[in-house]
Structures are given as structure tokens and as C-alpha cells.
Design a protein around this motif. Structure first.
Motif, PDB file in Angstrom:
ATOM      1  N   ALA A  62       0.760  -1.094  -0.045  1.00  0.00           N
ATOM      2  CA  ALA A  62      -0.026  -0.044   0.009  1.00  0.00           C
ATOM      3  C   ALA A  62       0.957   1.346   0.064  1.00  0.00           C
ATOM      4  N   LEU A  63       1.921   1.207   0.748  1.00  0.00           N
ATOM      5  CA  LEU A  63       2.861   2.346   0.942  1.00  0.00           C
ATOM      6  C   LEU A  63       3.383   2.783  -0.458  1.00  0.00           C
ATOM      7  N   SER A  64       3.986   1.559  -1.009  1.00  0.00           N
ATOM      8  CA  SER A  64       4.576   1.774  -2.474  1.00  0.00           C
ATOM      9  C   SER A  64       3.574   2.189  -3.302  1.00  0.00           C
ATOM     10  N   ALA A  65       2.370   1.762  -3.360  1.00  0.00           N
ATOM     11  CA  ALA A  65       1.486   2.413  -4.146  1.00  0.00           C
ATOM     12  C   ALA A  65       1.196   3.561  -4.110  1.00  0.00           C
ATOM     13  N   ALA A 124      -8.365   3.122   0.352  1.00  0.00           N
ATOM     14  CA  ALA A 124      -8.804   2.499  -0.821  1.00  0.00           C
ATOM     15  C   ALA A 124      -7.973   1.557  -1.298  1.00  0.00           C
ATOM     16  N   LEU A 125      -6.544   2.103  -0.979  1.00  0.00           N
ATOM     17  CA  LEU A 125      -5.494   1.043  -1.417  1.00  0.00           C
ATOM     18  C   LEU A 125      -5.302  -0.365  -0.633  1.00  0.00           C
ATOM     19  N   LEU A 126      -5.884   0.252   0.709  1.00  0.00           N
ATOM     20  CA  LEU A 126      -5.716  -1.100   1.567  1.00  0.00           C
ATOM     21  C   LEU A 126      -6.795  -2.028   1.244  1.00  0.00           C
ATOM     22  N   GLY A 127      -8.012  -1.665   0.752  1.00  0.00           N
ATOM     23  CA  GLY A 127      -9.191  -2.402   0.157  1.00  0.00           C
ATOM     24  C   GLY A 127      -8.814  -2.691  -1.230  1.00  0.00           C
ATOM     25  N   GLY A 128      -8.149  -2.207  -1.957  1.00  0.00           N
ATOM     26  CA  GLY A 128      -7.939  -2.514  -3.540  1.00  0.00           C
ATOM     27  C   GLY A 128      -6.687  -3.865  -3.086  1.00  0.00           C
ATOM     28  N   ALA A 129      -5.858  -3.762  -2.225  1.00  0.00           N
ATOM     29  CA  ALA A 129      -4.951  -4.716  -1.923  1.00  0.00           C
ATOM     30  C   ALA A 129      -5.562  -6.142  -1.739  1.00  0.00           C
ATOM     31  N   LEU A 167      12.411  -6.657  -4.405  1.00  0.00           N
ATOM     32  CA  LEU A 167      11.891  -5.269  -5.004  1.00  0.00           C
ATOM     33  C   LEU A 167      11.052  -5.741  -6.426  1.00  0.00           C
ATOM     34  N   ALA A 168      11.954  -6.464  -7.296  1.00  0.00           N
ATOM     35  CA  ALA A 168      11.108  -6.818  -8.419  1.00  0.00           C
ATOM     36  C   ALA A 168       9.834  -7.592  -8.426  1.00  0.00           C
ATOM     37  N   HIS A 169       9.849  -8.297  -7.244  1.00  0.00           N
ATOM     38  CA  HIS A 169       8.313  -8.870  -7.029  1.00  0.00           C
ATOM     39  C   HIS A 169       7.527  -7.670  -6.714  1.00  0.00           C
ATOM     40  N   LEU A 170       7.793  -6.516  -6.206  1.00  0.00           N
ATOM     41  CA  LEU A 170       6.975  -5.499  -5.652  1.00  0.00           C
ATOM     42  C   LEU A 170       6.224  -4.728  -6.896  1.00  0.00           C
ATOM     43  N   VAL A 171       7.038  -4.729  -7.941  1.00  0.00           N
ATOM     44  CA  VAL A 171       6.878  -3.737  -8.967  1.00  0.00           C
ATOM     45  C   VAL A 171       5.348  -3.719  -9.484  1.00  0.00           C
ATOM     46  N   LEU A 172       5.105  -5.139 -10.115  1.00  0.00           N
ATOM     47  CA  LEU A 172       3.666  -5.103 -10.906  1.00  0.00           C
ATOM     48  C   LEU A 172       2.609  -4.981  -9.856  1.00  0.00           C
ATOM     49  N   PRO A 173       2.416  -5.743  -8.647  1.00  0.00           N
ATOM     50  CA  PRO A 173       1.317  -5.172  -7.849  1.00  0.00           C
ATOM     51  C   PRO A 173       1.331  -3.946  -7.378  1.00  0.00           C
ATOM     52  N   ALA A 174       2.200  -3.306  -7.002  1.00  0.00           N
ATOM     53  CA  ALA A 174       2.349  -1.837  -6.805  1.00  0.00           C
ATOM     54  C   ALA A 174       1.696  -0.955  -7.848  1.00  0.00           C
ATOM     55  N   VAL A 175       2.215  -1.223  -9.106  1.00  0.00           N
ATOM     56  CA  VAL A 175       1.985  -0.320 -10.189  1.00  0.00           C
ATOM     57  C   VAL A 175       0.379  -0.644 -10.349  1.00  0.00           C
ATOM     58  N   THR A 176      -0.212  -1.862 -10.434  1.00  0.00           N
ATOM     59  CA  THR A 176      -1.431  -2.204 -10.511  1.00  0.00           C
ATOM     60  C   THR A 176      -2.530  -1.582  -9.570  1.00  0.00           C
ATOM     61  N   LEU A 177      -1.955  -1.687  -8.191  1.00  0.00           N
ATOM     62  CA  LEU A 177      -2.677  -1.021  -7.015  1.00  0.00           C
ATOM     63  C   LEU A 177      -2.901   0.544  -7.386  1.00  0.00           C
TER      64      LEU A 177
END
Lengths: 313, 511
Positions: A108-111, A247-252, A176-186
Motif C-alpha cells: 500500500a505504501l509503495s502504491a 482504498a489502497l488497503l481495500g484494493g490490496a 523489489l522486483a516482486h513488488l513492481v507489478l502489484p504496486a503499479v496495479t494497485l
């Protein structure tokens, strides 16, 4: 103590009390609704369990006690910060949540970080070039971002970067690589919301007298934007950012499902589908506390950012 | 008006939180250090969910059992052909109706070096049936206690006769725990670091991420071929597909047919179907004013084109079933014919029963089986029977299945049942005897046959009763007989392994 200070404290006290009221209401509603959804024992025991075994399991879990006793018991536990024990995992709810919290918090914070950076860039560019092709392009992209469901974006990103190009991991956790796609999506939806708001807010601010004065005094366009425009335009944006964090927490919940992210979202889904009452209540309490705290912080931040709000408080 | 000063505290705070969270991830990634670096050969398996815990007495879900069966050995097991064969028990027999005797292997040690013997069996089974344990495993309910005869012989003393005890200790309820170690560490620490006699030892588990096991070099049945087993929960089949294609996963188990169809045709993904034992059928309420007429129930069976259903809806992942006893189960009667698919015959039967103009029935199911239900509604619609479909969230459906009030499921409902003990009585027991909640049959004759099936320990007597029961079910048609679902797996094509018919992921034979 100055009168204005006393007023501020009183306001804060009232806000705190009403926040507790909100939390109590959330807990109660979830308690009632989850009980109304049915009996978890049917899901915990295999299909050929007999009546004795069902009764025994209900007694073990305390589900045979009157509802009001279960409710008071739960509230009592909450006061001691005890969220009870998960029916499914047979572990304290607190430790289950703490185990998963870092993953969701990070996501959520990355997003949120992506949102702040991307939205401020897009919003500023569009506002400064109002009416131009750049403005229309950026705002068009933003509209698409706001109207595309996150789960669909997520799947497209997985297909493109995970499966076709194989440059980013499609699922999992750890680097960090694992974080990129979900954070961008969110982040995509929030970026769109915040960018649009920032653009219109900036357009309004940039037309005001003090900005014209600054320009007249010979300040460069970037300086005007940073020193006068963004500073004044950020007030409504902070409110929305606060809401977006919620909303980000919910979207998570959805995003974690797509990317197999080991956070609260997946925990919540498991808890709901197994009617794990204590765990469902625990995650709802967590979400409610987050919303309440973020709202408090947003309110307080007004006073810090805008002296007009401070003097009115 | 002077522009307000922008505070940096908030940003600083946010960056601080972000930074420390990032640090935390770095840390977990560091101490995780997945085995790839060590060169160990790991088999990486994805399934829908992970265990809820690693105490084999508290785990009644199949996904959890799939992990546990590699850490713990059971007393008996099913071989590749589905035969019940020795595992930790070398032999067994019924001494009388109230006593099952098991002889035990003598060369078995637990992962911590503790010797496996009669005391292990007594401890394990008596802990399972102790109400204090609050086990969700119900299969051993007829056992009263365990008597040690000598170091390698035990008797399971029964409160009520149960002819399928040896089958029941092949999976849930059959896991053997080390009593001395358990007494030392207690239930909680045991579940955190489980110790069994199985072909793999527990290494680590990061919840919702990865559960790691390593080969047990000293296993009595020989060392498994893979150095490590990795289990990951992937609820979303799209993640699983991406996982195989990006080489994060070697194998996905227990796909539903729709998910399997999604994976079809991709390079590097190999789909395999194996025969499974999960039975699907529709329970008809034989007390219902229309359905109480046997001609109507037969008409419904004639109207449903099961092979078409299997082909069109299940993507060929199933076998037509003429009964509700799986083909592989003890007591299956191969002589019971499937109903002929004959809408003309169906219409005529309905006309004879006085329903030439058709009627409407309320049909309940879990929304997981929506496609099957809609196909059934279409087929029955052709003979004038309209279905009023009620598709429920799976939890609600499960609850109504065990509810006291039978009317909550309408005049008919779709159900799936996995009788993993591979005994014909397993599926029948919940759906036939008149005092069971899921049963919509009220027949003294059926009850008497069920008593023989459930309580007699003479296999010949039981076999006869099971056959008679299935022929009676064909005559009376209290069910719409549908299909036996296949087990669908996806792999990267490099794994040699076949599940046995109960579908559990016992991986010691994987190459």
C-alpha cells in the motif's frame, strides 16, 4: 493556555471520541453480519460429521453460548487488545495479522508513493499546458486508468511483463522486483483520481492573484509552480490521498489475490470464505483503525499546512 | 498573504515508514534464501490453499493433507492401483466386531530419531479421538481406545463395529506422531516444527508464501528422488499459469476443469487428467409431491445427457456414473446400467405420471457448480421440466447441507462427494439412510441394507449388500446419476509422477 489552543485540544478530544464510536460501530456491525452469515462448523467439519461431533465442536469454539455473551466477551477482549483466536488456523488473530501486515503495508505504501510521484507529475504537466495536446493526452490516459478495473490491469501486466517478456516475476514476494507489478496495479486508479484533482486544483490556484504577483516579481515558472501553485493546490489533494490510502488497503485484497502476495488481503478472503469470525473481525478492526487514524491525520495536517484552518480551529 | 511553510515532517515520516518496510522485506528475502543457490533439486508444487496448520490431527482439508502425507506416514496406504497396502502397519485383521489388530513395521524411526512402535500408535489414535484435542477428523469416531499387545502389535478397540477401519487409517486419522517428542515440546511447538516418519522432513514455512520440506535420507522405504518439496498456495489459476510459464512452479494440482481449459494450448505447459473418485449427483426429494412418483424420477434421469454434459461443460474431465459409488471403490456394481438418454421416453413417463404439461422444481447448488446446473436446467427444460435455480455461496450451501431443515435445499440439490476411504459405504452413508441430514430417502429396506453395509465386518456380506443397494437405487432413482470427476494437473512436462485415485500429493515416487 490560550483559548485557541484549548479549542484545538477540545476539537481533537471530540474527534478522538467519535473515532472510537466509529470503531465500535464497525466491530458491532461485523459481529452481527458475520453471525448472520451462518455457522462455521459446517465448513470446519467434513461432510459426514454427526450431530454429536457438530455440537462438540460448537462448544469447543464457544459458539453455543448466547450471542450477547459472545459479543461482550469479544468487546472485553478488544479492550485488552486481544482479538481472539482464529477458528481456522487455531492461532491468535493478532499474530496472524502481524505476520501479514508488513506485506500489505509495503504494497500500500509503495502504491501511495507511486501515486504521489506520478499524479503530481501528470497533474502539473496537464495544468501547466492546459488545453494543449499534452493536457488532452495525459487526461485521456488518466481517464482510462480510472475506468479500468485493477484486476484486469493486473492480469495484463502479468501477461506482458511476467509471461511474454519475462522481465518481472509474475507472482510471489521477497525482492523489489516482486513488488513492481502489484504496486503499479494497485496505484493506477489512485494516480488517476489524484492527477485529475490536482490538475483542476492547480488550474484554479495558478489563476489567483498571489501567483500573478509572483510572476510579476519575475519568478521562474518552475519556482511559481513549486512555491505557490502546488503548495496551495495540495490541500484537497491531501484529503483525497488520505481516502486513497484506505482504498489502497481495500484494493490490496484483489491485487494480492492476483499476484499471490502474502498480505492481509488474502488472509481476509480466506477468513471470509471459512467464516472464521474472529479473523474477519480482526481484519475489519484493522481496516477501520487505519481509516480512522488516516482521517485524523489528514484533519490535523490541514492545521499544519494551512494557517487559515489553524486559526479557525 | 504569505504562502504557508511546507512542513517536511509528514514526508519524512512517510519516507521513514516506507524505508523501514522496505528494509523488512530485504531482511525476509535475505533469510529466506531459496534453495536454488545450493543446487538442490526441488519440486515446486502449487495448490489452491495451504495447510491451516501442521498438526495432522487438526487438519481435515485435502490441501493440508497433501503436505502432511509427505511428512507423516499413515498406518496403511493406497498403491498406484488403488489397492489398500501396508505402510507403517505390516498387516491387519479383524479379531471380532469390536477389535481390529494391526502389526507394525519394526525398522521405522521418526525424523528426530525416536523409534516408532506400538506406543506411537496408541498415543496418536487416542489423542485424535480425545475431545480435548478438538480434532476435525471424524473418521475414527467408532474407536474407543487402543490396547498395546506387544511392542509391534496393537488392537483398536471399537465402541461400535466399523468394517472400514484399515481404509480409514490410510489418510486422515492414520498419521503417526512421536509420543516422547510430543510430550517434550507440547502441541503448539509440535505443530510449528512437525516430526513424523515420512519421506520428507519439515524445513520451514513462511505463511502464504512457501512451505519447504527436504528428503528424509533415512526413510524406511528409501530416499525420495527430489531433494526438496516446495508447496505454494496459488488460489488464482492465472497466477499458476504464469508460475509455470515463468518457471516459478513445476506443477499445479487439482485444477477445476475451467481452470484447466484456461491452461490448454500454452507452450511449456502440459496438462494431465487422471481418473478421480469425486462423485457428482443430484439428490431428489422423494417426499416431494411430484418427485415422490418413481416415474418422474426416472424421467428426469432419461432426460439428462451425461456424456454431453461431460464433454461440453467439463471439457471431458469426468466419467459417466450409473450409481453414486465410485468405480474404484469396494462394492461398486459394474452391472448397474446407466439410464438411456431418451427424451421421448422421459416425456412419456411424465405423461403417464400426469405431468404432460410439465412443472417447475426448485433446484439448489453451490455457485461453484453453476455451469453444470445450467446445463441440467437446459436438458430438463426440453422435457418440460423448468428448474428454479438457487445458486449459493459455497459456505452457505455447505451449511444448508448439514441443516436440520431439509426444505432449505429445495426439491433437488446438486452435490459432490469424495469417499476417500474407497469404500462403497462412504458416499452412501450420508445420502441414503433415512436418519441422515442429507438423505431424502425414506425406506425401511434401504435403512436395513445400510445397516449391513455400515456394521457388518464380513466383506462378502457387505459386497452383496452394496450391490443390492446400487440395483435398488437404479430402480428407485432417488438421484440424478451424473459423473465421477477426473483429477486435472498441469506441469512443466519434466515431472514423472502419477497420483493414485484418491488424488493426494504423496510425492515420494516423483522423479
Amino acid at each position: 493556555m490560550s483559548p485557541s489552543r484549548r479549542r484545538l485540544l477540545r476539537t481533537a478530544g471530540v474527534r478522538l471520541l467519535s473515532s472510537l464510536g466509529v470503531l465500535w460501530a464497525a466491530v458491532t456491525i461485523v459481529f452481527v453480519l458475520s453471525r448472520a452469515s451462518g455457522d462455521p462448523v459446517a465448513l470446519l467439519l467434513p461432510e459426514d460429521a454427526d450431530a454429536t461431533q457438530i455440537a462438540q465442536m460448537q462448544a469447543t469454539l464457544g459458539l453455543d453460548r448466547p450471542l450477547i455473551i459472545q459479543y461482550l466477551d469479544y468487546l472485553g477482549g478488544l479492550l485488552r487488545l486481544d482479538l481472539g483466536e482464529s477458528l481456522l488456523y487455531k492461532e491468535p488473530v493478532t499474530s496472524l495479522i502481524l505476520e501479514r501486515l508488513p506485506a500489505t503495508g509495503l504494497l500500500a505504501l509503495s502504491a501511495l508513493l507511486i501515486t504521489v510521484v506520478a499524479a503530481f507529475l501528470a497533474g502539473s504537466v496537464a495544468a501547466l499546458r492546459r488545453g494543449s495536446a499534452v493536457d488532452r493526452l495525459v487526461m485521456g490516459a488518466v481517464l482510462v486508468g480510472q475506468s479500468t478495473p485493477a484486476f484486469w490491469v493486473g492480469i495484463l501486466l502479468v501477461l506482458l511483463f511476467g509471461v511474454q517478456l519475462q522481465v518481472l516475476p509474475a507472482a510471489g514476494y521477497g525482492t523489489l522486483a516482486h513488488l513492481v507489478l502489484p504496486a503499479v496495479t494497485l496505484a493506477i486508479f489512485s494516480v488517476a483520481v489524484v492527477a485529475r484533482l490536482l490538475r483542476s486544483s492547480l488550474v484554479e490556484v495558478m489563476g489567483q492573484d498571489h501567483v500573478r504577483t509572483a510572476r510579476a516579481k519575475g519568478a521562474g515558472e518552475l519556482r511559481v509552480l513549486l512555491g505557490h501553485g502546488l503548495r496551495n493546490a495540495s490541500l484537497p489533494v491531501i484529503t483525497v490521498l488520505g481516502l486513497e490510502l484506505g482504498a489502497l488497503l481495500g484494493g490490496a485484497i484483489l491485487t494480492e489475490q492476483i499476484f499471490n502476495w502474502p498480505g492481509i488481503g488474502r488472509l481476509t478472503i480466506d477468513a471470509i470464505s471459512f467464516r472464521d469470525f474472529p479473523l474477519v473481525q480482526g481484519t475489519v478492526v484493522l481496516f477501520a483503525v487505519t481509516f480512522v487514524v488516516v482521517n485524523l491525520l489528514v484533519d490535523l495536517s490541514y492545521a499544519v499546512i494551512d494557517p487559515r484552518v489553524r486559526s479557525e480551529a | 498573504m504569505t504562502p504557508p511553510h511546507i512542513p517536511t515532517r509528514r514526508e519524512a515520516l512517510r519516507l521513514g515508514v516506507y524505508g523501514s518496510a522496505l528494509g523488512a522485506v530485504g531482511l525476509t528475502a535475505g533469510c529466506g534464501s531459496e534453495a536454488d543457490a545450493t543446487g538442490a533439486r526441488a519440486l515446486r508444487i502449487a495448490q489452491k490453499s495451504e495447510p491451516t496448520g501442521l498438526d495432522p490431527h487438526l487438519e481435515s482439508g485435502l490441501d493440508g493433507m497433501n503436505v502432511l502425507i509427505n511428512i507423516f506416514d499413515m498406518l496403511t496406504e493406497r498403491d498406484a492401483e488403488g489397492e489398500l497396502v501396508p505402510r507403517l502397519a505390516s498387516g491387519w485383521e479383524a479379531i471380532d466386531e469390536h477389535r481390529w489388530r494391526f502389526r507394525l513395521r519394526e525398522d521405522v524411526v521418526f525424523h528426530n530419531g525416536e523409534v516408532f512402535d506400538a506406543r506411537s500408535v496408541k498415543f496418536s489414535i487416542e489423542r485424535l479421538i480425545d475431545p480435548e484435542t478438538a480434532s476435525t477428523i471424524v473418521e475414527l469416531r467408532a474407536v474407543d481406545h487402543v490396547e498395546i499387545i506387544d511392542d509391534h502389535t496393537v488392537d483398536l478397540v471399537m465402541a461400535d463395529p466399523d468394517p472400514v477401519i484399515p481404509e480409514k487409517v490410510s489418510l486422515f486419522g492414520g498419521a503417526m506422531l512421536p509420543p516422547r517428542h510430543f510430550a517434550e515440546v507440547g502441541a503448539e511447538r509440535f505443530a510449528a516444527q512437525p516430526v513424523g516418519t515420512g519421506p520428507f522432513r519439515f524445513v520451514s514455512w513462511r505463511k502464504a508464501q512457501l512451505l519447504r520440506l527436504e528428503a528424509n535420507e533415512e526413510h524406511w522405504n528409501g530416499r525420495p528422488a527430489f531433494d526438496e518439496l516446495h508447496f505454494t498456495a496459488m488460489p488464482n489459476p492465472a497466477s499458476a499459469l504464469a508460475g509455470i510459464q515463468s518457471d516459478v512452479i513445476d506443477m499445479v494440482s487439482a485444477l477445476d476443469p475451467e481452470a484447466a481449459l484456461q491452461l490448454e494450448g500454452y507452450k511449456d505447459v502440459e496438462l494431465a487428467k487422471y481418473p478421480g473418485i469425486r462423485m457428482y449427483f443430484v439428490v431428489l426429494d422423494t417426499q416431494h409431491e411430484i418427485l415422490r412418483d418413481v416415474r418422474v424420477r426416472r424421467a428426469l434421469n432419461h432426460a439428462v445427457d451425461v456424456p454431453l454434459l461431460i464433454e461440453a461443460v467439463l471439457n471431458d474431465s469426468g466419467r459417466e456414473a450409473a450409481t453414486i459409488v465410485p468405480q474404484e471403490a469396494f462394492g461398486h456394481d459394474p452391472d448397474v446400467p446407466a439410464f438411456a438418454r431418451d427424451p421421448g421416453e422421459a416425456r412419456q413417463l411424465l405423461a403417464e405420471a400426469g405431468h404432460a404439461d410439465g412443472f417447475t422444481l426448485r433446484f439448489t447448488s453451490s455457485n461453484e457448480d453453476q455451469l453444470v446446473c445450467e446445463a441440467l436446467a437446459g436438458m430438463l427444460g426440453e422435457i418440460g421440466v423448468q428448474l428454479d435455480l438457487e445458486l449459493l455461496e459455497p459456505g452457505t450451501f455447505a451449511e444448508r447441507l448439514s441443516a436440520e431443515d431439509p426444505s432449505s435445499l429445495g426439491s433437488m440439490y446438486l452435490t459432490g462427494s469424495t469417499g476417500w476411504t474407497l469404500d462403497g459405504g462412504a458416499t452412501l452413508q450420508s445420502y441414503v439412510r433415512s436418519d441422515r441430514k442429507r438423505s431424502r430417502i425414506r425406506s425401511e429396506r434401504a435403512d436395513a441394507m445400510m445397516d449391513t453395509i455400515e456394521q457388518s465386518i464380513d466383506p462378502d456380506v457387505r459386497l452383496e449388500a452394496l450391490h443390492e443397494m446400487q440395483q435398488w437405487l437404479h430402480e428407485e432413482a432417488p438421484f440424478l446419476f451424473l459423473y465421477q470427476a477426473d483429477l486435472d494437473f498441469a506441469t512443466n512436462g519434466e515431472i514423472q509422477w502419477e497420483p493414485n485415485v484418491n488424488g493426494t500429493l504423496a510425492m515420494e515416487t516423483a522423479r
